[in-house]
Design a protein around this motif. Structure first.
Motif, PDB file in Angstrom:
ATOM      1  N   HIS A 166      38.699  41.262  33.730  1.00  0.00           N
ATOM      2  CA  HIS A 166      37.615  41.222  32.741  1.00  0.00           C
ATOM      3  C   HIS A 166      36.880  42.555  32.684  1.00  0.00           C
ATOM      4  O   HIS A 166      36.243  42.876  31.675  1.00  0.00           O
ATOM      5  CB  HIS A 166      36.632  40.103  33.076  1.00  0.00           C
ATOM      6  N   ASP A 176      37.133  45.109  29.788  1.00  0.00           N
ATOM      7  CA  ASP A 176      36.286  44.992  28.599  1.00  0.00           C
ATOM      8  C   ASP A 176      35.050  45.880  28.689  1.00  0.00           C
ATOM      9  O   ASP A 176      34.403  46.153  27.669  1.00  0.00           O
ATOM     10  CB  ASP A 176      35.844  43.545  28.397  1.00  0.00           C
ATOM     11  N   THR A 209      35.957  32.892  33.156  1.00  0.00           N
ATOM     12  CA  THR A 209      35.042  33.578  32.227  1.00  0.00           C
ATOM     13  C   THR A 209      33.593  33.184  32.497  1.00  0.00           C
ATOM     14  O   THR A 209      32.694  34.040  32.498  1.00  0.00           O
ATOM     15  CB  THR A 209      35.419  33.260  30.774  1.00  0.00           C
ATOM     16  N   PHE A 254      40.165  37.460  37.712  1.00  0.00           N
ATOM     17  CA  PHE A 254      38.739  37.736  37.615  1.00  0.00           C
ATOM     18  C   PHE A 254      38.505  39.212  37.303  1.00  0.00           C
ATOM     19  O   PHE A 254      37.781  39.558  36.370  1.00  0.00           O
ATOM     20  CB  PHE A 254      38.044  37.364  38.932  1.00  0.00           C
ATOM     21  N   TYR A 295      32.495  34.835  35.798  1.00  0.00           N
ATOM     22  CA  TYR A 295      32.355  36.274  35.579  1.00  0.00           C
ATOM     23  C   TYR A 295      31.064  36.587  34.816  1.00  0.00           C
ATOM     24  O   TYR A 295      30.298  37.479  35.200  1.00  0.00           O
ATOM     25  CB  TYR A 295      33.565  36.800  34.812  1.00  0.00           C
ATOM     26  N   THR A 296      30.817  35.854  33.752  1.00  0.00           N
ATOM     27  CA  THR A 296      29.645  36.104  32.917  1.00  0.00           C
ATOM     28  C   THR A 296      28.353  35.874  33.686  1.00  0.00           C
ATOM     29  O   THR A 296      27.359  36.583  33.475  1.00  0.00           O
ATOM     30  CB  THR A 296      29.693  35.203  31.668  1.00  0.00           C
ATOM     31  N   PRO A 313      41.183  29.612  32.685  1.00  0.00           N
ATOM     32  CA  PRO A 313      40.538  30.834  32.189  1.00  0.00           C
ATOM     33  C   PRO A 313      39.072  30.628  31.823  1.00  0.00           C
ATOM     34  O   PRO A 313      38.253  31.527  32.007  1.00  0.00           O
ATOM     35  CB  PRO A 313      41.383  31.195  30.965  1.00  0.00           C
ATOM     36  N   ASP A 314      38.722  29.454  31.307  1.00  0.00           N
ATOM     37  CA  ASP A 314      37.326  29.188  30.955  1.00  0.00           C
ATOM     38  C   ASP A 314      36.438  29.184  32.197  1.00  0.00           C
ATOM     39  O   ASP A 314      35.298  29.672  32.160  1.00  0.00           O
ATOM     40  CB  ASP A 314      37.198  27.857  30.218  1.00  0.00           C
TER      41      ASP A 314
END
Length: 203
Positions: free
Chosen positions: A98, A101, A59, A95, A62-63, A55-56
């Motif tokens: 996210h 959010d 993230t 992916f 994605y960021t 997951p890290d």
């Protein structure tokens, strides 16, 4: 999502850049383009390639991705009107989810097992195809009691063509001529609020 909300790239490319597997991904994409891999076969290969994905990792990729500006504002405006927003993508759910959010009401993507993939097999029945976009859009339309004329579809590639042929109110976002040629409107740029304002003229 890929090429529409993500500008000039895809979820898989962003993940491959982060993981250092661009060479392997490009080889898979070449096989897909040549027709020796279908959507489900491609997903099977990335499931194998990224068996230690966490997951890290997701993230971080994605960021770092180049998203269109204005996504939260558009989602907020849709919700304030009592309307509904959805992302339907063939990209991996780990992916795409996210995007919830940012304010989307629904995110439907290809289903993968929980991360990491070290033990869990991939059930290819959960991998989406272009025709699934029509099926899912119809399920959402029926659930919310809408007519096809009350729906807007955004897309950028030929994987969106079945949905664009199914609906009337369609907007191509930075698309090639294949999709732009069958869309009601064509937007070029990096601001979703501008594409959204243009698209609402169809309603």
């Amino acid at each position: 999502m890929d090429g529409t909300l993500l500008t000039g790239t895809t979820a898989n490319l962003q993940l491959a850049r982060h993981l250092g597997t661009l060479t392997e991904l490009h080889a898979l994409e070449a096989r897909f383009a040549a027709g020796t891999l279908d959507t489900r076969g491609f997903s099977t290969e990335i499931h194998r390639l990224w068996h230690h994905l966490t997951p890290d990792h997701v993230t971080a990729a994605y960021t770092a991705s180049p998203w269109l500006t204005g996504i939260p504002d558009v989602c907020a405006d849709i919700r304030a009107r009592g309307e509904h927003s959805a992302v339907i993508t063939m990209s991996p759910d780990f992916f795409a989810r996210h995007l919830l959010d940012l304010g989307f009401d629904h995110v439907i993507a290809s289903r993968f097992p929980p991360l990491p993939f070290t033990t869990a097999p991939l059930d290819t029945s959960g991998i989406l195809t272009p025709d699934d976009k029509v099926r899912i859009a119809e399920e959402l339309r029926t659930r919310h009691g809408l007519t096809t004329g009350q729906c807007l579809a955004y897309g950028d590639s030929m994987s969106d063509a079945p949905l664009f042929r199914h609906l009337t109110n369609t907007i191509a976002v930075n698309a090639d001529h294949h999709l732009a040629g069958i869309a009601a409107l064509d937007y070029r740029g990096t601001d979703l609020t501008a594409a959204y304002t243009l698209a609402r003229t169809l309603l």
